[in-house]
Design an enzyme around this catalytic site. Structure first.
Site, PDB file in Angstrom:
ATOM      1  N   HIS A 126       0.849  -1.392   0.209  1.00 48.24           N
ATOM      2  CA  HIS A 126       0.025   0.291  -0.308  1.00 48.24           C
ATOM      3  C   HIS A 126       1.228   0.817   0.314  1.00 48.24           C
ATOM      4  O   HIS A 126       2.303   1.447   0.442  1.00 48.24           O
ATOM      5  CB  HIS A 126      -1.060  -0.159   1.123  1.00 48.24           C
ATOM      6  CG  HIS A 126      -1.678   0.782   1.009  1.00 48.24           C
ATOM      7  ND1 HIS A 126      -1.634   2.324   2.121  1.00 48.24           N
ATOM      8  CD2 HIS A 126      -2.901   1.207   1.156  1.00 48.24           C
ATOM      9  CE1 HIS A 126      -2.588   2.368   1.430  1.00 48.24           C
ATOM     10  NE2 HIS A 126      -4.007   2.327   1.242  1.00 48.24           N
ATOM     11  N   ASP A 203       3.122  -4.898   8.173  1.00 48.04           N
ATOM     12  CA  ASP A 203       2.054  -3.460   8.392  1.00 48.04           C
ATOM     13  C   ASP A 203       0.739  -5.300   8.268  1.00 48.04           C
ATOM     14  O   ASP A 203       0.278  -5.926   7.529  1.00 48.04           O
ATOM     15  CB  ASP A 203       1.611  -3.392   6.821  1.00 48.04           C
ATOM     16  CG  ASP A 203       0.785  -2.448   6.821  1.00 48.04           C
ATOM     17  OD1 ASP A 203      -0.311  -2.508   6.760  1.00 48.04           O
ATOM     18  OD2 ASP A 203       0.375  -1.562   4.925  1.00 48.04           O
ATOM     19  N   GLN A 206      -4.011  -5.230   6.653  1.00 51.51           N
ATOM     20  CA  GLN A 206      -5.368  -6.157   7.013  1.00 51.51           C
ATOM     21  C   GLN A 206      -5.309  -7.512   7.103  1.00 51.51           C
ATOM     22  O   GLN A 206      -6.493  -8.993   6.650  1.00 51.51           O
ATOM     23  CB  GLN A 206      -5.665  -5.965   4.527  1.00 51.51           C
ATOM     24  CG  GLN A 206      -5.884  -5.406   4.043  1.00 51.51           C
ATOM     25  CD  GLN A 206      -6.988  -4.438   4.204  1.00 51.51           C
ATOM     26  OE1 GLN A 206      -7.688  -5.411   4.505  1.00 51.51           O
ATOM     27  NE2 GLN A 206      -7.064  -3.069   3.730  1.00 51.51           N
ATOM     28  N   LYS A 229     -10.684  -1.177  10.364  1.00 51.68           N
ATOM     29  CA  LYS A 229     -10.931  -1.877   9.565  1.00 51.68           C
ATOM     30  C   LYS A 229     -11.106  -3.663  10.532  1.00 51.68           C
ATOM     31  O   LYS A 229     -11.475  -4.585  10.022  1.00 51.68           O
ATOM     32  CB  LYS A 229      -9.404  -1.976   8.251  1.00 51.68           C
ATOM     33  CG  LYS A 229      -9.248  -1.482   7.790  1.00 51.68           C
ATOM     34  CD  LYS A 229      -8.342  -1.458   6.827  1.00 51.68           C
ATOM     35  CE  LYS A 229      -7.106  -0.705   6.141  1.00 51.68           C
ATOM     36  NZ  LYS A 229      -8.306   0.094   5.006  1.00 51.68           N
ATOM     37  N   CYS A 367      -4.490   2.365  -4.033  1.00 47.48           N
ATOM     38  CA  CYS A 367      -3.534   2.491  -3.203  1.00 47.48           C
ATOM     39  C   CYS A 367      -2.195   1.814  -3.066  1.00 47.48           C
ATOM     40  O   CYS A 367      -1.648   2.062  -2.733  1.00 47.48           O
ATOM     41  CB  CYS A 367      -3.949   2.735  -1.601  1.00 47.48           C
ATOM     42  SG  CYS A 367      -4.622   4.845  -1.214  1.00 47.48           S
TER      43      CYS A 367
HETATM   44  N1  7TS Z   1      -1.612  -0.716   4.906  1.00 45.61           N
HETATM   45  C1  7TS Z   1      -2.422  -1.885   4.047  1.00 45.61           C
HETATM   46  C2  7TS Z   1      -2.110  -2.865   3.676  1.00 45.61           C
HETATM   47  C3  7TS Z   1      -3.933  -1.177   4.023  1.00 45.61           C
HETATM   48  O1  7TS Z   1      -4.929  -1.766   3.480  1.00 45.61           O
HETATM   49  C4  7TS Z   1      -4.632   0.110   4.092  1.00 45.61           C
HETATM   50  C5  7TS Z   1      -5.646   0.999   3.804  1.00 45.61           C
HETATM   51  C6  7TS Z   1      -3.391   0.797   4.991  1.00 45.61           C
HETATM   52  C7  7TS Z   1      -1.927   0.561   5.129  1.00 45.61           C
HETATM   53  C8  7TS Z   1      -3.405   2.478   5.397  1.00 45.61           C
HETATM   54  O2  7TS Z   1      -4.354   2.243   6.124  1.00 45.61           O
HETATM   55  P1  7TS Z   1      -4.938   3.697   6.983  1.00 45.61           P
HETATM   56  O3  7TS Z   1      -6.316   2.986   7.988  1.00 45.61           O
HETATM   57  O4  7TS Z   1      -3.845   4.623   8.027  1.00 45.61           O
HETATM   58  O5  7TS Z   1      -5.783   4.556   5.822  1.00 45.61           O
HETATM   59  N2  7TS Z   1      -5.942   0.049   2.855  1.00 45.61           N
HETATM   60  C9  7TS Z   1      -7.446   0.744   1.844  1.00 45.61           C
HETATM   61  C10 7TS Z   1      -7.668   0.027   1.257  1.00 45.61           C
HETATM   62  O6  7TS Z   1      -7.387  -1.049   0.765  1.00 45.61           O
HETATM   63  N3  7TS Z   1      -8.856   0.895   0.640  1.00 45.61           N
HETATM   64  O7  7TS Z   1      -8.861   2.084   1.626  1.00 45.61           O
HETATM   65  C11 7TS Z   1      -8.412   1.919   2.137  1.00 45.61           C
END
Ligand code: 7TS
Length: 409
Positions: A126, A203, A206, A229, A367
């Site tokens: 990401h 990370d 997910q 999430k 992303c």
């Molecule tokens: N890393 C992964 C693997 C992610 O899926 C996401 C967010 C992030 C980092 C960043 O997380 P945040 O909560 O700090 O934004 N992924 C997604 C997505 O797949 N669609 O919207 C956000």
């Protein structure tokens, strides 16, 4: 009569947002990798906090402040046991995964990354696990290396092995790909990095929502995820770190709470975790997150994963029969993310047509632009399933997608 076992109808009852119509059809929410919906218990906890306990924490001498502090610190304990961390002091609240990675980049990075060092990430990251390292490398004169992936969307571990050397100081890899659903072999990634003398950041944005993540079994040095999430509120995340690293790292931001004593001649810093939590934190959301963790533990991680796996298998097989359906990401080990294209159609148009019948999916590069480039595509349509989704919802997706694809193929 009390129900036993896994009951998806009972679970759905707990999520008010699911019970609405969108564009005249019952909502089918399949954008869970972006953010999951929240159970009523989380929503009520937010309301309860502001109506009865609202107060700043760790400072006040009064009853409300003591209550708010207890609840806040209780969630830290729950997160610690959720991750099987050795101690709750190793749990730092952040704004989210993105801030967790940036925190490590600017503190661990500031102290331990030097000119000529190397940081390894993967081709499926990401943007939040790419850009902070690019910024750090540019500042320090370090180099970013990328583990390539196969056409199925799996890491090429032999290539990873070749990238590791005494120059490698950090490996930062996602546990589960948000765009493909691939589950990466984290134990091997970590033990190989450690043999080369490098630290590892996982990370887990997910992964924590799908299966048990045990930081001691993984032996990772850092792990980050977002509450939103995992059925919790937005604007909240967690950074876990090994004690000796957190203690050695300089603070992230300066301000209240992160200090022991301030004097114009110099300041001493607080112990972990407070050293990394400057300012008034996101108290309400931390307190409400407790209810999200309780929800997951009431359902049971095994039951949750079994249900989601059943949905993934069902959807992969059923949608796979549609003429013109092209899956993107066919790793052997996946969680409930299904990325695809419809032959001859832009993903955005497919997403709009699904929205017109009440089906919420995500379209675009998720992303992960370098990953899309690897597959020579601009983006995908992504359906991602959570514990409250049903086979009936996948049937609805199948019917609509068949109609959409038929027009083109
Ligand atoms: N890393 C992964 C693997 C992610 O899926 C996401 C967010 C992030 C980092 C960043 O997380 P945040 O909560 O700090 O934004 N992924 C997604 C997505 O797949 N669609 O919207 C956000």
């Amino acid at each position: 009569m009390a129900k036993t076992g896994f009951d998806v109808d009972d679970i759905r009852e707990r999520f008010p947002v699911l019970h609405q119509e969108v564009n005249g059809r019952p909502l089918v929410y399949l954008d869970n990798a972006a953010t999951s919906q929240k159970p009523l218990s989380v929503i009520e906890a937010l309301n309860h906090y502001y109506t009865t306990d609202n107060s700043n924490i760790h400072r006040g001498a009064h009853a409300l402040a003591a209550r708010a502090t207890d609840y806040y610190e209780n969630t830290r304990k729950s997160v610690s046991s959720f991750l099987n961390a050795p101690s709750e002091e190793q749990i730092i609240f952040t704004k989210g995964t993105t801030e967790g990675i940036n925190l490590v980049a600017s503190t661990f990075g500031r102290k331990f990354i030097h000119e000529g060092d190397e940081i390894i990430i993967s081709a499926m990251e990401h943007h939040s696990n790419i850009v902070p390292w690019q910024m750090l490398c540019a500042e320090k004169g370090a180099t970013l290396k990328v583990i390539p992936i196969t056409d199925d969307g799996e890491l090429i571990m032999e290539e990873y092995e070749k990238l590791l050397s005494s120059k490698t100081k950090l490996v930062s890899v996602l546990h589960v790909s948000n765009a493909l659903g691939t589950v990466n072999p984290m134990e091997s990634i970590i033990s190989m990095a450690h043999r080369a003398g490098a630290k590892v950041l996982v990370d887990a944005a997910q992964s924590t929502s799908h299966f048990t993540v045990d930081v001691q079994a993984l032996d990772c040095d850092f792990l980050v995820f977002s509450a939103h999430k995992l059925y919790g509120p937005t604007g909240l995340g967690v950074l876990y770190g090994k004690r000796e690293l957190l203690e050695e790292m300089p603070p992230y931001q300066g301000g209240g709470e992160m200090i022991k004593e301030v004097d114009f001649s110099g300041t001493t810093y607080n112990e972990i975790p407070f050293k990394f939590e400057a300012g008034t934190p996101n108290i309400a959301d931390v307190i409400a997150f407790q209810k999200a963790l309780e929800f997951v533990s009431t359902v049971g991680k095994e039951q949750l994963l079994a249900h989601e796996n059943e949905l993934l298998t069902y959807a992969t097989e059923k949608l796979g029969t549609i003429k013109g359906f092209i899956p993107v990401g066919k790793a052997k080990h996946k969680v409930s993310v299904l990325s695809f294209l419809i032959n001859g159609m832009h993903p955005f148009d497919v997403g709009m047509m699904l929205d017109a019948v009440g089906i919420a999916v995500r379209t675009g590069h998720h992303c992960a632009q370098p990953l899309m480039k690897r597959f020579n595509i601009e983006g995908t349509v992504r359906a991602s399933f959570a514990v409250y989704n049903t086979k009936q919802e996948i049937d609805v997706l199948y019917v609509s997608l068949s109609r959409i694809a038929k027009r083109k193929n």
